[in-house]
Design a protein around this motif. Structure first.
Motif, mmCIF file in Angstrom:
data_model
loop_
_atom_site.group_PDB
_atom_site.id
_atom_site.type_symbol
_atom_site.label_atom_id
_atom_site.label_comp_id
_atom_site.label_asym_id
_atom_site.label_seq_id
_atom_site.Cartn_x
_atom_site.Cartn_y
_atom_site.Cartn_z
ATOM 1 N N ALA A 359 35.288 29.193 45.097
ATOM 2 C CA ALA A 359 35.882 28.333 46.116
ATOM 3 C C ALA A 359 35.593 28.906 47.499
ATOM 4 N N PRO A 360 35.385 28.056 48.507
ATOM 5 C CA PRO A 360 35.024 28.567 49.827
ATOM 6 C C PRO A 360 36.143 29.314 50.528
ATOM 7 N N HIS A 361 37.399 29.028 50.192
ATOM 8 C CA HIS A 361 38.523 29.657 50.891
ATOM 9 C C HIS A 361 39.659 29.951 49.912
ATOM 10 N N TRP A 362 40.476 30.945 50.272
ATOM 11 C CA TRP A 362 41.700 31.202 49.529
ATOM 12 C C TRP A 362 42.678 30.062 49.744
ATOM 13 N N ARG A 363 43.548 29.863 48.769
ATOM 14 C CA ARG A 363 44.697 28.989 48.911
ATOM 15 C C ARG A 363 45.935 29.874 48.996
ATOM 16 N N ARG A 364 46.811 29.567 49.957
ATOM 17 C CA ARG A 364 47.957 30.435 50.209
ATOM 18 C C ARG A 364 48.774 30.691 48.939
ATOM 19 N N ASN A 365 49.136 29.632 48.239
ATOM 20 C CA ASN A 365 50.005 29.793 47.085
ATOM 21 C C ASN A 365 49.297 30.532 45.949
ATOM 22 N N GLY A 366 48.031 30.175 45.691
ATOM 23 C CA GLY A 366 47.299 30.839 44.626
ATOM 24 C C GLY A 366 47.096 32.317 44.903
ATOM 25 N N PHE A 367 46.772 32.650 46.138
ATOM 26 C CA PHE A 367 46.564 34.054 46.491
ATOM 27 C C PHE A 367 47.866 34.834 46.345
ATOM 28 N N ALA A 368 48.962 34.289 46.888
ATOM 29 C CA ALA A 368 50.243 34.993 46.838
ATOM 30 C C ALA A 368 50.742 35.146 45.408
ATOM 31 N N THR A 369 50.521 34.110 44.582
ATOM 32 C CA THR A 369 51.071 34.103 43.231
ATOM 33 C C THR A 369 50.288 34.975 42.264
ATOM 34 N N TRP A 370 48.949 34.862 42.296
ATOM 35 C CA TRP A 370 48.140 35.499 41.258
ATOM 36 C C TRP A 370 47.441 36.779 41.694
#
Length: 526
Positions: A359-370
């Motif tokens: 994916a081109p960018h992180w997603r806030r929730n996915g990064f924080a969660t996993w």
């Protein structure tokens, strides 16, 4: 002059107060809800009528009929008239659609009372919304009703709080939990774990950057390669994630454009990272970004499985060697091949299980969660149908490689202890601010790095000097070196290649300094 008009109702005679609004137009004194007030005495009605006429002549009179406007109609017009940052508009829209309109939408705006608002707020508390969230919702309501007062739809704002009223225990009843922070060593260990969880070094560089600059999440995700400069980082844009999932390229919060001084070690980390990853323009914005997403964009994120780099770390070889074992085993020495095959078995590596386009960018929730939460706490969060559980880790090489795939827990022989339970990505920004306070950094320089504005007289007359910047960079470098030394004392190597190189470089430097000191003492120079 106003006058009293005698009327007869089912409860007997009464007087209503009539007053002149304009030639040929008269009004009747009514309450805030628009209901006609019935006076028992003629003189009381005449006095009320005279008072309303006095307001008309003074230009302060408000037509009671305007209070009959439904809250839904006024709130819709109010929202359409706003011209604010996209993030603020998204917040207002969510507060209106989810929290305000379901309760107040059909009510006449002039009929909304403080008691209605108290009842709504009590319902939100019963629904387990946090005090901070309820204050946010109420803040939007306060803004709408304040503008309704300016538009002569209300005499006063029923959402305004009277100090000390409606509280059971003062400030403590709405006090949120204290923000968790960490120190330089904690940030270093967390960055190492995040890289191990992601299976690459990008997260290590990103978390170190966030801790030592105090950048906001959107500013970090939106950092373009042209703004990662020698000895400084230019905050020119951010990527703000809308509720629709779209990442919007927009100016930083509150137009906080700024240059953040970067210590030499951080500039090296960023430049080496850019050279290693070779960022290409993304399809969504056409810009080259320093950091890219951690997982596949086609849903492979949710598919468990060890990565090629995990096998390489477990076996203590390069990813190229692992690739040769999989594709050209004859090119690899038997001992190395057996070592890699054993790592494949222990990790449960399945070829192609973690593939897909990144994916081109992180997603806030996915990064924080996993990534972030498991790195900070050592636990994966609850995700139906699975309960919260420890990150399964294979102890070697230290600090442990996360086991993935089928029966990962059964194959794991260790787990991580918490570094900072409750820490969030935004907590690293709090940590940077707190660390600057601890170092005694002058407030003007703190505000400059954080993107804050001090509108006080003291702020206007205080300025940042070259000496201030130099001292801060020296202190940040000393903190980094101290954290690296502490990490080296735990274990001189790391399965994260970037950190491993940092540890080896630091060890050589300390060793050379030690030999130099011995030589000077031998020659009697010290």
């Amino acid at each position: 002059m106003g006058y009293a008009e005698k009327r007869t109702g089912k409860d007997g005679p009464y007087y209503r107060a009539r007053y002149k609004i304009s030639p040929g137009k008269y009004g009747t004194v009514a309450d805030a809800r628009g209901t006609t007030i019935r006076f028992g005495k003629k003189r009381d009605a005449e006095k009320a009528a005279d008072d309303e006429e006095a307001k008309v002549r003074a230009g302060s009179w408000r037509d009671p009929a305007t209070g009959k406007t439904p809250f839904l109609d006024y709130a819709s017009r109010w929202y359409a008239a706003q011209d604010l940052a996209l993030s603020t508009m998204e917040s207002y829209k969510g507060n209106l659609e989810v929290h305000l309109l379901p309760f107040f939408g059909d009510m006449e705006i002039g009929a909304i009372t403080a008691f209605d608002i108290a009842e709504w707020e009590k319902g939100k508390r019963a629904a387990d919304y946090s005090p901070a969230s309820i204050n946010n919702f109420r803040g939007t309501l306060h803004l709408i009703l304040a503008d309704a007062v300016d538009d002569d739809l209300l005499e006063s704002n029923p959402a305004a709080r009277r100090r000390g009223r409606g509280k059971r225990a003062g400030r403590t009843s709405v006090r949120g939990p204290e923000k968790v922070i960490t120190d330089p060593l904690g940030a270093l260990l967390l960055a190492e774990r995040a890289a191990l969880l992601a299976g690459r070094d990008d997260e290590f560089v990103a978390m170190v950057t966030k801790y030592y600059t105090g950048m906001r999440w959107g500013e970090l995700v939106g950092l373009e390669t042209e703004y990662a400069r020698l000895r400084s980082i230019r905050v020119e844009w951010q990527l703000y994630e809308l509720n629709t999932g779209v990442l919007h390229r927009c100016p930083p919060k509150d137009d906080s454009y700024r240059d953040i001084d970067a210590p030499a070690f951080l500039s090296r980390l960023l430049s080496d990272h850019i050279a290693r990853t070779g960022p290409e323009p993304c399809a969504c914005h056409g810009r080259s970004y320093v950091f890219r997403g951690a997982h596949a964009s086609n849903g492979a994120t949710k598919r468990p499985g060890a990565k090629l780099v995990d096998v390489a770390r477990r076996a203590g070889v390069s990813t190229g060697t692992v690739s040769n074992v999989l594709n050209h085993p004859g090119r690899v020495a038997d001992e190395t091949r057996l070592q890699v095959e054993q790592a494949i078995t222990e990790l449960g590596f399945v070829r192609g299980a973690a593939g897909g386009e990144t994916a081109p960018h992180w997603r806030r929730n996915g990064f924080a969660t996993w990534l972030f939460q498991p790195a900070a706490t050592g636990w994966y969060p609850k995700k139906s149908p699975y309960p919260e559980h420890p990150v399964p880790v294979l102890a070697e090489p230290w600090p442990g490689v996360p086991a993935r795939g089928r029966n990962a827990t059964g194959r794991a022989d260790s787990c991580w202890t918490p570094i900072a339970k409750g820490l969030t990505p935004h907590g690293l920004r709090h940590s940077h601010k707190t660390f600057m306070v601890e170092l005694g950094v002058p407030k003007p320089l703190q505000d400059e790095r954080m993107g804050h504005m001090d509108g006080s007289v003291q702020g206007r007359y205080s300025h940042v000097t070259k000496e201030m910047r130099g001292r801060l960079l020296e202190d940040l470098t000393a903190a980094w070196e101290s954290a690296v030394d502490a990490r080296f004392a735990m274990n001189p190597r790391s399965p994260v290649s970037t950190l491993d190189e940092v540890l080896r470089t630091r060890a050589r430097k300390v060793s050379e300094q030690g030999r130099g000191e011995v030589r000077r003492r031998t020659l009697g120079l010290t």
